[in-house]
Design an enzyme around this catalytic site. Structure first.
Site, short mmCIF file in Angstrom:
data_model
loop_
_atom_site.label_atom_id
_atom_site.label_comp_id
_atom_site.label_asym_id
_atom_site.label_seq_id
_atom_site.Cartn_x
_atom_site.Cartn_y
_atom_site.Cartn_z
N GLY A 297 25.16 57.64 -39.95
CA GLY A 297 25.50 58.29 -41.21
C GLY A 297 26.38 59.49 -40.99
O GLY A 297 27.11 59.58 -40.00
N GLY A 298 26.30 60.47 -41.90
CA GLY A 298 27.17 61.62 -41.88
C GLY A 298 26.70 62.72 -40.96
O GLY A 298 25.52 62.83 -40.61
N ALA B 242 26.45 66.02 -41.49
CA ALA B 242 25.55 67.02 -42.06
C ALA B 242 24.09 66.56 -41.99
O ALA B 242 23.20 67.31 -41.57
CB ALA B 242 25.95 67.32 -43.50
N GLY C 77 22.97 64.25 -39.97
CA GLY C 77 22.62 64.12 -38.56
C GLY C 77 22.18 65.44 -37.97
O GLY C 77 21.23 65.50 -37.16
N GLU D 184 25.14 57.88 -34.66
CA GLU D 184 26.56 57.57 -34.81
C GLU D 184 26.99 58.24 -36.10
O GLU D 184 26.54 57.87 -37.18
CB GLU D 184 26.77 56.05 -34.85
CG GLU D 184 28.23 55.64 -34.74
CD GLU D 184 28.92 55.61 -36.07
OE1 GLU D 184 29.63 56.59 -36.40
OE2 GLU D 184 28.75 54.62 -36.79
N CYS E 204 33.41 53.37 -40.44
CA CYS E 204 33.50 54.48 -39.47
C CYS E 204 34.56 54.23 -38.40
O CYS E 204 34.97 55.17 -37.72
CB CYS E 204 32.15 54.73 -38.83
SG CYS E 204 31.49 53.35 -37.87
#
Length: 484
Positions: A236-237, A239, A241, A256, A290
């Site tokens: 995911g993103g 922030a 993470g 990732e 991605c």
């Protein structure tokens, strides 16, 4: 028309100890194209986290020594069932994400491959003998190491590949012998639920996989920080993470967190193939990818010809309902994301960029767009766009182009188009990425290959064989012999 939802009850989407349950709160899943409700799922809370982790821990303790052939059978059986239900899975993916139906069918086929790879690797997970006599004092010792499961794994997946990325968490985790608590994307959980149902129908024991749907903000902290969770795997993103990493505590992490993929196009390349691959790589799955093509650096002598051909091919892409077989570009995940891309493009144009094609929004649909004359500070250049937008740049010196390509903080794949082997080798060596595609788009991925980031935010590797290693640990057995 709604897709067939193949778990027992659309509102009972919490799976705990083998039972599909409903909660007191629910949320609707919408078709991004027309915002119509597709289905409804329950919203988990901290209480459900405690139940799910407890169930997973008990299942792990009970089944941790099951034969690898039995674990492989769950996965092979689920793969066969997904194959039988391919069209139902594809329509569900298309409805919940906006992904064009042709791309959704490809995702289902990839999921089948991921599950079969996981089944194969389940029976290959082994260690090796150790030469204890390689150092003085070990002459009468023999032994080996093996790979053993970690325990309970919390898996958090995104919306853009909601089925196959769930398979990339569940398949390796189960192959290694772990139990899982799965948190599928809140925007697109339905195909992941169908996948778990397929596993249950093929003998997966109660509690081996538990599922929590709903809003991550309501329960994710309790999940990732739970002392009985041995590993968190997240796609995911950045922030989110960072929040997960702060809350998880001392446990294994695999993440990732996206990328900003560069492509270098040399003047000795096959131009038609390079253009076609870049168009496909940029706009496949509406650019919500991605490893999708985002920045293209073209040798100046080829720049005009490449740009013209790229514009012509992009303009031919059909935008519309994701359920139609001839649609190339469906909606983004929601109108808010399409408005974000619209704003980023408008900011770049206001900052001096040239709009070459696209730049139009209709609801959640954003037309495939390309620009040039951008500045390094433009968001479309320095951040992950995650939408159907590409930036073109001309270059004279390859070393300068490589420096520009490497300027992004996040990277997974890069690519180069050339007929010169030396150039291909130079770019492959000097691109600061985890994978280099030569004469191919950055968005090519084989589900068997190692996959992950190369810069900030890179934690671990996916790709079935490599994810299984991440989700297991070595255990040594050393025996001292009495040979006197």
């Amino acid at each position: 028309m709604q897709a067939a939802i193949l778990y027992p009850n659309a509102a009972a989407s919490l799976l705990i100890n083998g039972q599909w349950l409903a909660s007191g709160a629910s949320m609707q899943i919408h078709n991004p194209f027309n915002n119509e409700a597709v289905s409804e799922v329950s919203c988990a809370d901290d209480r459900h986290v405690l139940q799910a982790v407890k169930s997973a821990r008990q299942a792990f303790e009970k089944h941790r020594f099951l034969p690898s052939a039995e674990r492989a059978a769950w996965l092979k059986g689920a793969a066969n069932l997904v194959q039988q239900r391919l069209e139902d899975f594809a329509r569900t993916i298309a409805l919940e994400t906006g992904k064009p139906i042709q791309a959704a069918r490809k995702e289902v086929r990839r999921c089948i491959n991921t599950l079969n790879l996981s089944a194969e690797e389940a029976t290959r997970l082994c260690g090796e003998t150790l030469r204890f006599d390689s150092f003085a004092g070990g002459e009468e010792r023999i032994g080996y190491y093996e790979q053993v499961p970690l325990g309970v794994i919390a898996a958090i997946t995104p919306f853009n590949d909601p089925l196959n990325l769930a398979a990339h968490k569940l398949g390796p985790a189960l192959a290694a012998g772990n139990a899982v608590v799965l948190k599928p994307s809140q925007q697109a959980p339905l195909s992941a639920l169908m996948l778990v149902q397929a596993l249950l129908e093929n003998g997966l024991p109660p509690g081996q996989v538990n599922v929590l749907t709903g809003y991550a903000r309501e329960f994710a902290q309790a999940l990732v920080s739970h002392k009985d969770v041995a590993m968190v795997t997240y796609t995911g993103g950045e922030a989110s993470g960072e929040i997960i990493a702060k809350n998880a505590g001392i446990k294994k992490l695999a993440m990732e967190l996206g990328a900003n993929s560069p492509v270098l196009v040399m003047d000795d390349c096959n131009l038609p193939k390079a253009v076609a691959a870049c168009v496909s790589g940029a706009y496949w799955a509406v650019g919500q990818n991605c490893i999708g093509v985002q920045r293209i650096y073209i040798q100046r002598s080829l720049y005009s010809a490449f740009k013209q051909a790229f514009i012509e091919q992009t303009a031919k892409l059909k935008v519309g309902s994701q359920l139609l077989d001839d649609t190339d570009i469906g909606p983004m995940i929601n109108e808010r994301e399409a408005m974000r891309i619209e704003q980023w493009v408008e900011q770049a144009v206001a900052n001096g960029a040239n709009l070459l094609v696209g730049g139009k929004r209709e609801g959640a649909c954003y037309y495939p767009t390309a620009l040039d004359n951008l500045k390094d500070s433009d968001r479309l250049v320095c951040q992950e766009a995650f939408g159907p937008v590409v930036s073109l740049f001309a270059f004279d010196d390859l070393d300068d182009a490589l420096a520009q390509a490497n300027s992004a903080e996040f990277s997974i794949h890069g690519a180069v188009f050339t007929s010169n082997l030396n150039t291909a080798m130079k770019v492959s060596r000097e691109l600061d990425v985890a994978g280099v595609m030569v004469n191919d788009s950055t968005d090519y991925r084989l589900d068997a290959m190692p996959f992950g980031g190369a810069k900030r935010g890179s934690l671990g590797r996916e790709g079935v064989k490599f994810a299984i290693r991440e989700m297991s640990q070595t255990k040594v057995m050393c025996m001292q012999l009495d040979l006197d």
